[in-house]
Design a protein around this motif. Structure first.
Motif, PDB file in Angstrom:
ATOM      1  N   UNK A  23      38.576  60.036  23.688  1.00  0.00           N
ATOM      2  CA  UNK A  23      39.500  59.122  24.775  1.00  0.00           C
ATOM      3  C   UNK A  23      41.015  59.347  24.902  1.00  0.00           C
ATOM      4  N   UNK A  24      41.485  59.465  23.582  1.00  0.00           N
ATOM      5  CA  UNK A  24      42.975  59.786  23.553  1.00  0.00           C
ATOM      6  C   UNK A  24      43.343  61.220  24.053  1.00  0.00           C
ATOM      7  N   UNK A  25      42.494  62.002  23.427  1.00  0.00           N
ATOM      8  CA  UNK A  25      42.639  63.454  23.903  1.00  0.00           C
ATOM      9  C   UNK A  25      42.401  63.637  25.525  1.00  0.00           C
ATOM     10  N   UNK A  26      41.501  63.067  26.170  1.00  0.00           N
ATOM     11  CA  UNK A  26      41.171  63.247  27.493  1.00  0.00           C
ATOM     12  C   UNK A  26      42.570  62.533  28.353  1.00  0.00           C
ATOM     13  N   UNK A  27      43.055  61.508  27.919  1.00  0.00           N
ATOM     14  CA  UNK A  27      44.089  60.683  28.590  1.00  0.00           C
ATOM     15  C   UNK A  27      45.484  61.656  28.344  1.00  0.00           C
ATOM     16  N   UNK A  28      45.623  62.249  27.154  1.00  0.00           N
ATOM     17  CA  UNK A  28      46.869  63.038  26.868  1.00  0.00           C
ATOM     18  C   UNK A  28      46.833  64.189  27.856  1.00  0.00           C
ATOM     19  N   UNK A  29      45.519  64.741  27.924  1.00  0.00           N
ATOM     20  CA  UNK A  29      45.454  66.030  28.786  1.00  0.00           C
ATOM     21  C   UNK A  29      45.765  65.818  30.408  1.00  0.00           C
ATOM     22  N   UNK A  30      45.186  64.522  30.893  1.00  0.00           N
ATOM     23  CA  UNK A  30      45.428  64.141  31.942  1.00  0.00           C
ATOM     24  C   UNK A  30      47.035  64.023  32.388  1.00  0.00           C
ATOM     25  N   UNK A  31      47.664  62.901  31.583  1.00  0.00           N
ATOM     26  CA  UNK A  31      48.930  62.993  31.630  1.00  0.00           C
ATOM     27  C   UNK A  31      49.734  64.245  31.581  1.00  0.00           C
ATOM     28  N   UNK A  32      49.401  64.979  30.743  1.00  0.00           N
ATOM     29  CA  UNK A  32      50.178  66.254  30.523  1.00  0.00           C
ATOM     30  C   UNK A  32      50.272  67.052  32.025  1.00  0.00           C
ATOM     31  N   UNK A  33      49.028  67.195  32.459  1.00  0.00           N
ATOM     32  CA  UNK A  33      48.742  67.962  33.608  1.00  0.00           C
ATOM     33  C   UNK A  33      49.556  67.171  34.839  1.00  0.00           C
ATOM     34  N   UNK A  34      49.441  66.150  35.189  1.00  0.00           N
ATOM     35  CA  UNK A  34      50.302  65.563  36.302  1.00  0.00           C
ATOM     36  C   UNK A  34      51.821  65.610  35.880  1.00  0.00           C
ATOM     37  N   UNK A  35      52.366  65.328  34.771  1.00  0.00           N
ATOM     38  CA  UNK A  35      53.674  65.506  34.336  1.00  0.00           C
ATOM     39  C   UNK A  35      54.120  67.142  34.560  1.00  0.00           C
ATOM     40  N   UNK A  36      53.258  67.999  34.260  1.00  0.00           N
ATOM     41  CA  UNK A  36      53.720  69.432  34.557  1.00  0.00           C
ATOM     42  C   UNK A  36      53.875  69.611  36.021  1.00  0.00           C
ATOM     43  N   UNK A  37      52.868  69.181  36.637  1.00  0.00           N
ATOM     44  CA  UNK A  37      52.843  69.415  38.345  1.00  0.00           C
ATOM     45  C   UNK A  37      54.070  68.623  38.730  1.00  0.00           C
ATOM     46  N   UNK A  38      54.406  67.212  38.404  1.00  0.00           N
ATOM     47  CA  UNK A  38      55.485  66.633  38.912  1.00  0.00           C
ATOM     48  C   UNK A  38      56.834  67.434  38.543  1.00  0.00           C
ATOM     49  N   UNK A  39      57.106  67.835  37.488  1.00  0.00           N
ATOM     50  CA  UNK A  39      58.099  68.425  36.996  1.00  0.00           C
ATOM     51  C   UNK A  39      58.459  69.918  37.617  1.00  0.00           C
ATOM     52  N   UNK A  40      57.417  70.355  38.323  1.00  0.00           N
ATOM     53  CA  UNK A  40      57.567  71.625  38.926  1.00  0.00           C
ATOM     54  C   UNK A  40      57.955  71.230  40.382  1.00  0.00           C
ATOM     55  N   UNK A  41      57.624  70.149  40.801  1.00  0.00           N
ATOM     56  CA  UNK A  41      57.807  69.654  42.248  1.00  0.00           C
ATOM     57  C   UNK A  41      58.940  69.283  42.466  1.00  0.00           C
ATOM     58  N   UNK A  42      59.219  68.129  41.462  1.00  0.00           N
ATOM     59  CA  UNK A  42      60.690  67.348  41.534  1.00  0.00           C
ATOM     60  C   UNK A  42      61.774  68.178  41.486  1.00  0.00           C
ATOM     61  N   UNK A  43      62.752  67.906  42.392  1.00  0.00           N
ATOM     62  CA  UNK A  43      63.894  68.785  42.253  1.00  0.00           C
ATOM     63  C   UNK A  43      65.158  68.022  41.833  1.00  0.00           C
ATOM     64  N   UNK A  44      66.019  68.141  41.099  1.00  0.00           N
ATOM     65  CA  UNK A  44      67.127  67.415  40.359  1.00  0.00           C
ATOM     66  C   UNK A  44      67.999  68.211  39.827  1.00  0.00           C
ATOM     67  N   UNK A  45      69.334  68.406  40.136  1.00  0.00           N
ATOM     68  CA  UNK A  45      70.257  68.994  39.388  1.00  0.00           C
ATOM     69  C   UNK A  45      69.928  70.558  39.537  1.00  0.00           C
ATOM     70  N   UNK A  46      70.822  71.234  38.749  1.00  0.00           N
ATOM     71  CA  UNK A  46      70.928  72.764  38.707  1.00  0.00           C
ATOM     72  C   UNK A  46      70.444  73.266  37.420  1.00  0.00           C
ATOM     73  N   UNK A  47      69.666  74.156  36.995  1.00  0.00           N
ATOM     74  CA  UNK A  47      69.279  74.725  35.705  1.00  0.00           C
ATOM     75  C   UNK A  47      70.633  75.434  35.485  1.00  0.00           C
ATOM     76  N   UNK A  48      70.629  75.763  33.872  1.00  0.00           N
ATOM     77  CA  UNK A  48      71.855  76.562  33.336  1.00  0.00           C
ATOM     78  C   UNK A  48      71.668  77.928  33.987  1.00  0.00           C
ATOM     79  N   UNK A  49      72.731  78.389  34.412  1.00  0.00           N
ATOM     80  CA  UNK A  49      72.694  79.974  34.988  1.00  0.00           C
ATOM     81  C   UNK A  49      71.915  79.783  36.645  1.00  0.00           C
ATOM     82  N   UNK A  50      71.573  78.530  36.942  1.00  0.00           N
ATOM     83  CA  UNK A  50      70.819  78.747  38.314  1.00  0.00           C
ATOM     84  C   UNK A  50      71.577  79.419  39.474  1.00  0.00           C
ATOM     85  N   UNK A  51      70.976  80.336  40.167  1.00  0.00           N
ATOM     86  CA  UNK A  51      71.648  81.012  41.286  1.00  0.00           C
ATOM     87  C   UNK A  51      71.159  80.448  42.666  1.00  0.00           C
TER      88      UNK A  51
END
Length: 467
Positions: A302-330
């Motif tokens: 159960x802990x494993x399954x929850x961790x995988x689900x939380x990671x997937x949703x966090x990764x998707x959010x971090x790729x979609x959510x825009x905030x600030x500029x990365x180092x060296x961003x053009x």
């Protein structure tokens, strides 16, 4: 949106946990790669399409007690029926009673996906699997004939009734009573709390496994017996008879796993619930530990399954959510937060903890399988001890990681993670119970240090460290 990480699951089974070693054992010739990948693929499809969409539904529409019976969340009953009809309940069951006899490694892998889909939904078959194993190992031929086929098929479900208001982890304080009737049955009376799926509307019958004391039982845990107490009596032809003296006194309002009914169960309010002994009188704890050890690995998953689900949703959010500029961003505007070092570090931490939990749980399942199929007594003993050593680690480490990863998932989402709308908060609320039940993680530490590390004079843990 959950997507089962099939490539990582297969890699961990084969390259980390030792599936090939299991496949090479005598009697495992039918356990081919094609069969395994076909089963995993279908389980992934069911997790993604049938179970995962119910996760938010169950959280927002908890199971309710209505007129003395529990009504589950919308869609729960239909999904369970589809799950049962798909043959998933029979995966590891004894073929003599309609099971498929497949290994624990496969069972753990599919349960990872189903728990990632919805931990609250998957709790029901998790408890049934434990009940099946206890009856398979300790039940009389009559009990097996009456209950196993329907439990293995999923037509009925099972529960574990240990905890009482005054007796949580300390079973010495258990007060539920059992009195012999004289015909081989017993009258059971008392109250049990925190009973997962103690009642529901997904199946016609629920078979409760209940710990209770006989009148002349010794004090402490040496005087506890285990009984099968069905919600409805079962006639000789397998049909259901009258309702037993088992009632639901209440359903808890919880921090998480809202879709899973956590019941207070009363036995014997009208003179005595009728139950049948599993194993020997005053030896119930040994029987229950069969169920609890199964459940401890399952809770780690159960802990494993929850961790995988939380990671997937966090990764998707971090790729979609825009905030600030990365180092060296053009770019002219803002960048996805996934480019920022702190977010990368957090995502990598979440990913690595999830992978470690997967490896430990799968390795524990591998040891359980090897203990069954190893060709000689010495190897069986070795693998049984290895499984014993890994069980408290799999339970405690994986559930702690589940909480940690879900919490980091909220951090990735920022303020939106603290708001229920994104769903990130549900994962933390659901995950938080797992380090508590089936033996708190502190109790797992005691088990590891006092019982498991000394096995074979310490040779077992030395072997694991060397490996």
């Amino acid at each position: 949106m959950y997507r089962a990480p099939l490539s990582e699951i297969v890699f961990t089974l084969k390259e980390v946990a030792g599936l090939g070693q299991l496949q090479a054992q005598p009697g495992q010739e039918e356990l081919s790669d094609d069969l395994i990948e076909a089963i995993l693929g279908e389980a992934a499809k069911f997790a993604e399409e049938e179970i995962a969409p119910l996760n938010r539904v169950g959280d927002e529409n908890p199971a309710q007690l209505i007129d003395g019976s529990v009504k589950t969340s919308p869609g729960w009953k239909e999904a369970y029926t589809s799950w049962r009809q798909g043959g998933w309940s029979a995966l590891t069951g004894d073929p003599e009673y309609g099971g498929q006899g497949l290994p624990n490694m496969l069972h753990v892998a599919v349960f990872e996906m189903w728990n990632a889909g919805s931990m609250a939904f998957t709790l029901c078959p998790t408890l049934t699997t434990g009940a099946v194993e206890a009856i398979e190992k300790h039940g009389s031929p009559e009990l097996k004939a009456k209950y196993l086929e329907k439990l293995i098929s999923g037509e009925w479900t099972g529960t574990m009734n240990l905890t009482e208001p005054q007796a949580g982890s300390d079973l010495n304080a258990l007060r539920a009573k059992a009195e012999p009737v004289g015909d081989g049955s017993y009258k059971i009376s008392g109250q049990k709390i925190f009973i997962t799926y103690g009642d529901h509307d997904m199946t016609d019958n629920v078979v409760h496994l209940v710990l209770a004391r006989l009148p002349d039982a010794p004090a402490g845990t040496r005087g506890i017996s285990l009984f099968a107490v069905p919600k409805y009596f079962v006639n000789d032809d397998g049909s259901l008879g009258e309702k037993n003296d088992v009632t639901v006194a209440g359903v808890e309002h919880k921090l998480g796993i809202h879709g899973s009914p956590t019941c207070t169960m009363s036995f014997g309010d009208r003179g005595g619930a009728i139950g049948w002994l599993i194993g020997e009188e005053n030896r119930g704890l040994a029987c229950m530990f069969t169920m609890m050890n199964n459940a401890r690995l399952a809770v780690g998953v159960q802990g494993l399954g929850i961790a995988e689900r939380a990671f997937q949703e966090s990764l998707a959010f971090s790729l979609d959510r825009k905030q600030g500029r990365g180092v060296g961003s053009k770019t002219d505007g803002m960048d996805p937060i996934a480019v920022h070092p702190d977010i990368k570090r957090t995502l990598l931490s979440m990913k690595s903890q999830t992978q470690v939990a997967r490896a430990i749980c799968y390795a524990c399942a591998h040891a359980l399988d090897m203990a069954k199929v190893a060709p000689d007594a010495d190897q069986k003993k070795f693998w049984a001890e290895r499984a014993g050593l890994l069980t408290p680690i799999a339970k405690a480490l994986s559930t702690d990681f589940g909480v940690d990863v879900a919490s980091l998932g909220i951090q990735i989402h920022g303020g939106m993670g603290f708001i229920e709308e994104t769903g990130a908060a549900q994962h933390l609320r659901d995950a938080r119970i797992a380090p508590i039940y089936e033996g708190t993680n502190g109790i797992q530490s005691i088990d590891l240090v006092m019982r498991k590390l000394p096995m074979s004079g310490g040779d077992q843990v030395r072997s694991l460290i060397a490996e």
